[in-house]
Design an enzyme around this catalytic site. Structure first.
Site, PDB file in Angstrom:
ATOM      1  N   HIS A 184       0.835  -1.207   0.000  1.00 28.61           N
ATOM      2  CA  HIS A 184       0.000   0.000   0.000  1.00 28.61           C
ATOM      3  C   HIS A 184       0.866   1.251   0.000  1.00 28.61           C
ATOM      4  O   HIS A 184       0.580   2.230  -0.699  1.00 28.61           O
ATOM      5  CB  HIS A 184      -0.910   0.007   1.234  1.00 28.61           C
ATOM      6  CG  HIS A 184      -2.201  -0.725   1.023  1.00 28.61           C
ATOM      7  ND1 HIS A 184      -2.944  -1.242   2.054  1.00 28.61           N
ATOM      8  CD2 HIS A 184      -2.887  -1.017  -0.101  1.00 28.61           C
ATOM      9  CE1 HIS A 184      -4.031  -1.823   1.564  1.00 28.61           C
ATOM     10  NE2 HIS A 184      -4.012  -1.710   0.264  1.00 28.61           N
ATOM     11  N   ARG A 286     -10.595  -0.655 -14.886  1.00 26.86           N
ATOM     12  CA  ARG A 286     -11.166  -1.630 -13.956  1.00 26.86           C
ATOM     13  C   ARG A 286     -12.652  -1.323 -13.772  1.00 26.86           C
ATOM     14  O   ARG A 286     -13.013  -0.209 -13.390  1.00 26.86           O
ATOM     15  CB  ARG A 286     -10.451  -1.567 -12.613  1.00 26.86           C
ATOM     16  CG  ARG A 286      -8.925  -1.656 -12.696  1.00 26.86           C
ATOM     17  CD  ARG A 286      -8.325  -1.524 -11.314  1.00 26.86           C
ATOM     18  NE  ARG A 286      -6.871  -1.482 -11.313  1.00 26.86           N
ATOM     19  CZ  ARG A 286      -6.147  -0.361 -11.390  1.00 26.86           C
ATOM     20  NH1 ARG A 286      -6.757   0.810 -11.472  1.00 26.86           N
ATOM     21  NH2 ARG A 286      -4.835  -0.405 -11.368  1.00 26.86           N
ATOM     22  N   ARG A 322     -11.324  -4.099 -18.780  1.00 26.80           N
ATOM     23  CA  ARG A 322     -11.329  -5.450 -18.208  1.00 26.80           C
ATOM     24  C   ARG A 322     -12.724  -5.735 -17.666  1.00 26.80           C
ATOM     25  O   ARG A 322     -13.249  -4.968 -16.862  1.00 26.80           O
ATOM     26  CB  ARG A 322     -10.296  -5.546 -17.079  1.00 26.80           C
ATOM     27  CG  ARG A 322     -10.231  -6.933 -16.418  1.00 26.80           C
ATOM     28  CD  ARG A 322      -9.181  -6.960 -15.317  1.00 26.80           C
ATOM     29  NE  ARG A 322      -9.572  -6.157 -14.164  1.00 26.80           N
ATOM     30  CZ  ARG A 322      -8.751  -5.841 -13.158  1.00 26.80           C
ATOM     31  NH1 ARG A 322      -7.499  -6.244 -13.187  1.00 26.80           N
ATOM     32  NH2 ARG A 322      -9.166  -5.119 -12.143  1.00 26.80           N
ATOM     33  N   GLU A 411      -2.126 -13.671 -16.280  1.00 25.46           N
ATOM     34  CA  GLU A 411      -1.851 -13.453 -14.857  1.00 25.46           C
ATOM     35  C   GLU A 411      -1.438 -14.717 -14.134  1.00 25.46           C
ATOM     36  O   GLU A 411      -1.064 -14.659 -12.954  1.00 25.46           O
ATOM     37  CB  GLU A 411      -3.100 -12.874 -14.175  1.00 25.46           C
ATOM     38  CG  GLU A 411      -3.573 -11.561 -14.769  1.00 25.46           C
ATOM     39  CD  GLU A 411      -4.919 -11.151 -14.232  1.00 25.46           C
ATOM     40  OE1 GLU A 411      -4.958 -10.369 -13.277  1.00 25.46           O
ATOM     41  OE2 GLU A 411      -5.937 -11.635 -14.775  1.00 25.46           O
ATOM     42  N   ASN A 434       1.229  -8.100 -11.256  1.00 22.94           N
ATOM     43  CA  ASN A 434       1.000  -8.315  -9.823  1.00 22.94           C
ATOM     44  C   ASN A 434       0.598  -9.766  -9.554  1.00 22.94           C
ATOM     45  O   ASN A 434       1.187 -10.453  -8.720  1.00 22.94           O
ATOM     46  CB  ASN A 434      -0.089  -7.382  -9.298  1.00 22.94           C
ATOM     47  CG  ASN A 434       0.267  -5.919  -9.457  1.00 22.94           C
ATOM     48  OD1 ASN A 434       1.314  -5.570  -9.985  1.00 22.94           O
ATOM     49  ND2 ASN A 434      -0.602  -5.048  -8.998  1.00 22.94           N
ATOM     50  N   ASP A 435      -0.433 -10.225 -10.251  1.00 22.75           N
ATOM     51  CA  ASP A 435      -0.892 -11.598 -10.045  1.00 22.75           C
ATOM     52  C   ASP A 435       0.075 -12.606 -10.647  1.00 22.75           C
ATOM     53  O   ASP A 435       0.269 -13.695 -10.088  1.00 22.75           O
ATOM     54  CB  ASP A 435      -2.291 -11.795 -10.630  1.00 22.75           C
ATOM     55  CG  ASP A 435      -3.390 -11.455  -9.636  1.00 22.75           C
ATOM     56  OD1 ASP A 435      -3.228 -11.780  -8.446  1.00 22.75           O
ATOM     57  OD2 ASP A 435      -4.403 -10.848 -10.038  1.00 22.75           O
ATOM     58  N   ARG A 445       0.172 -11.695  -2.848  1.00 20.33           N
ATOM     59  CA  ARG A 445       0.623 -10.315  -3.047  1.00 20.33           C
ATOM     60  C   ARG A 445       0.051  -9.338  -2.033  1.00 20.33           C
ATOM     61  O   ARG A 445       0.458  -8.178  -1.983  1.00 20.33           O
ATOM     62  CB  ARG A 445       0.284  -9.839  -4.467  1.00 20.33           C
ATOM     63  CG  ARG A 445      -1.196  -9.661  -4.785  1.00 20.33           C
ATOM     64  CD  ARG A 445      -1.361  -9.382  -6.274  1.00 20.33           C
ATOM     65  NE  ARG A 445      -2.735  -9.160  -6.679  1.00 20.33           N
ATOM     66  CZ  ARG A 445      -3.287  -7.967  -6.834  1.00 20.33           C
ATOM     67  NH1 ARG A 445      -2.583  -6.879  -6.579  1.00 20.33           N
ATOM     68  NH2 ARG A 445      -4.533  -7.845  -7.238  1.00 20.33           N
ATOM     69  N   CYS A 482       0.067  -4.219 -17.845  1.00 18.51           N
ATOM     70  CA  CYS A 482      -0.810  -3.313 -17.096  1.00 18.51           C
ATOM     71  C   CYS A 482      -0.672  -3.474 -15.588  1.00 18.51           C
ATOM     72  O   CYS A 482      -1.452  -2.919 -14.825  1.00 18.51           O
ATOM     73  CB  CYS A 482      -2.274  -3.487 -17.511  1.00 18.51           C
ATOM     74  SG  CYS A 482      -2.962  -5.091 -17.085  1.00 18.51           S
TER      75      CYS A 482
END
Length: 557
Positions: A184, A286, A322, A411, A434-435, A445, A482
């Site tokens: 974060h 998103r 997405r 992902e 990320n994934d 994550r 992305c």
């Protein structure tokens, strides 16, 4: 002079005296209350309510990703089951302070044991508890210090409430001893363009007033710098500020190879800022916000209105949408309310949509209608695609609804390893780093205890990205990035060297990435990527890329 190493966020460099984050409040003593249980309950409820409202106000003021995080914290503070635990302790004669401390601590242990998304939220619960106890004691909550002059903030980590409202006229840079590139703190620092180095373990020994240089580009904090070091750092900061004020140009490498730079957006309201910062389109829109705040799926008309607003902001530009990515850390009762022991490996993404296909069909209907009403170049992709069959299912359905360009997100390792077959069917692929990192390294994550593994620089992740890049080149299908990795200026060069044709990121990261790309040719990017691939681990890959990039840049100049 000595150097402390961590993970840099962006390309910035700053210098100044250290100011350390205050230590947490001491735990309340377990003593009997001198007030009635009803009085203590009223005190506790009033403090919880005040803290929740303060968090919401901070979120509204901060906006963006910070608002979502802080609103979640406010909901956590007023969780009925947590308040029941507080009441139970007060009924036993405890003070409100101790009841809050003990109940929150017990709840924290439960969340930690659950792991995953809930485990990561345990740290946020600590911050809420500290704020409630401070309110009960009538003292300021531990937070960002105010030494009366600009400073480099050093902390174990920052609570979202503190990061969201940092005074950027006073906070020159941020250094944390914990956290990784997708924490974060890192995400909010990147969103607010704060010079930051996270995960610098040695920073725990820095003293208040000590002068340091924070070099995000190198991921280094320099202690006891010489006058020459300070002057060199200031020259870099001045040059970066000058470059930031220069006219915005399309993303490209030094040899003119175009690399369109796109924006990751969560709501249409962010489009204006993205365009102002040089976004050449949208690489990830998103759609979850339409669904997460509702007890039922939005109607086709509601969705069409939102999609039309987004597409209208980018006439003639590519906008990649997405479809709903629910499940795991974004559960929806009307989509999947079954308990899952490990939701990150459960019914999420496209899997969840197939189980509730009417939601997917309505979303595609609304997107096709919005596309017909605007002039943007709409691309639509499915999240969490793991098989060739899933690719075929989604692309055929999207085309049946009139979607001209249908693709998939890569992902999970399976879709990366099958990219040559996936891209025979899909029109494009977008890599969610990320994934992809999470599933490749088997490291949640959102779980702080394994944050060190959550690093997209790891050669295993880079090799999977190369597989997708090569498949895209073989089939003449575009491959984009992305995930958060695209916002790392040096890693962006590596990604292009691995075959990425576009990069999408938080709008505030565009300037740094644009500048980084202009330092290297496509040949350079491929050599830098190759150097990273030969490393054994993430740190080695980052260092190898930095060394190769420095040599290539010197050759170019």
């Amino acid at each position: 002079m000595s150097e402390l190493r961590g993970v840099g966020i962006g390309l910035g460099v700053a210098q100044g005296p250290v100011a350390r984050m205050a230590e947490p409040l001491p735990a309340p003593a377990d003593t009997a209350s001198e007030q009635t249980a009803e009085q203590e309950r009223e005190r506790a409820r009033a403090a919880v309510t005040a803290v929740a409202r303060e968090l919401e106000q901070r979120g509204a003021k901060a906006g963006g990703a910070a608002r979502d995080v802080l609103e979640a914290q406010a909901m956590m503070a007023e969780d009925p089951s947590l308040l029941t635990e507080v009441d139970a302790r007060i009924a036993q004669g405890k003070t409100a302070e101790f009841a809050v401390f003990d109940a929150f601590a017990t709840f924290r242990e439960q969340l930690t044991a659950m792991g995953g998304y809930l485990g990561e939220r345990a740290a946020d619960l600590d911050d809420v508890a500290q704020r409630v106890i401070a309110h009960l004691r009538g003292v300021p909550a531990p937070g960002v210090p105010d030494p009366g002059h600009p400073f480099v903030l050093v902390a174990k980590d920052l609570a979202p409430a503190d990061t969201a409202l940092l005074d950027l006229d006073k906070v020159l840079a941020l250094v944390t001893t914990e956290g990784g590139p997708t924490s974060h703190t890192a995400i909010l620092a990147r969103e607010k363009s704060i010079v930051a180095v996270v995960g610098a373990v040695g920073a725990k020994d820095l003293a208040d007033g000590e002068t340091v240089i924070v070099d995000a580009a190198a991921g280094v904090v320099t202690t006891s710098p010489s006058e020459e070091d300070l002057a060199r750092a200031q020259n870099r900061a001045d040059a970066r500020a000058s470059a930031a004020s220069a006219p915005i140009t399309p993303g490209a490498l030094a040899d003119g190879t175009p690399v369109p730079l796109l924006a990751n957006l969560g709501k249409p309201e962010g489009a204006e800022e993205a365009v102002a910062l040089g976004a050449e389109g949208v690489g990830l829109f998103r759609t979850e916000f339409l669904f997460l705040s509702s007890s039922s799926a939005p109607t086709v008309e509601q969705q069409r209105e939102t999609y039309t607003k987004m597409l209208a902001a980018f006439p003639g530009k590519k906008v990649v949408v997405r479809v709903l990515d629910a499940g795991a850390d974004k559960p929806l009762a009307f989509l999947n309310d079954a308990h899952e022991e490990n939701p990150a490996l459960g019914l999420r993404g496209l899997r969840a949509l197939r189980a509730s296909e009417d939601i997917l069909r309505e979303q595609l209907t609304a997107l096709a209608q919005a596309d017909a009403a605007t002039e943007a170049d709409l691309w639509v992709m499915a999240p969490m695609v793991s098989t060739v069959e899933e690719t075929r299912y989604f692309t055929e359905m999207a085309r049946d609804y009139g979607i001209k360009t249908a693709g998939v997100m890569v992902e999970v390792p399976s879709s990366a390893l099958l990219a040559d077959k996936v891209l025979q069917i899909a029109d494009f692929a977008s890599i969610g780093t990320n994934d992809l990192t999470q599933y490749t390294l088997a490291a949640d994550r959102l779980l702080g205890s394994v944050a060190a593994f959550q690093d997209p620089w790891h050669p295993a992740v880079l090799r999977l990205i190369r597989e997708v890049g090569e498949a895209g080149a073989a089939h003449d299908k575009p491959v984009g990035i992305c995930g958060e990795a695209a916002a790392d200026p040096l890693l962006a060069v590596v990604l292009v060297g691995l075959g990425a044709k576009t990069l999408s990121m938080a709008p505030t990261a565009l300037a740094d990435v644009r500048a980084s790309l202009l330092d290297h040719t496509l040949h350079d990017a491929r050599r830098i990527a190759q150097a990273a691939l030969t490393a054994d681990d993430a740190a080695g890959a980052r260092l190898a890329a930095q060394q190769t990039a420095t040599r290539e840049k010197e050759t170019l100049s």
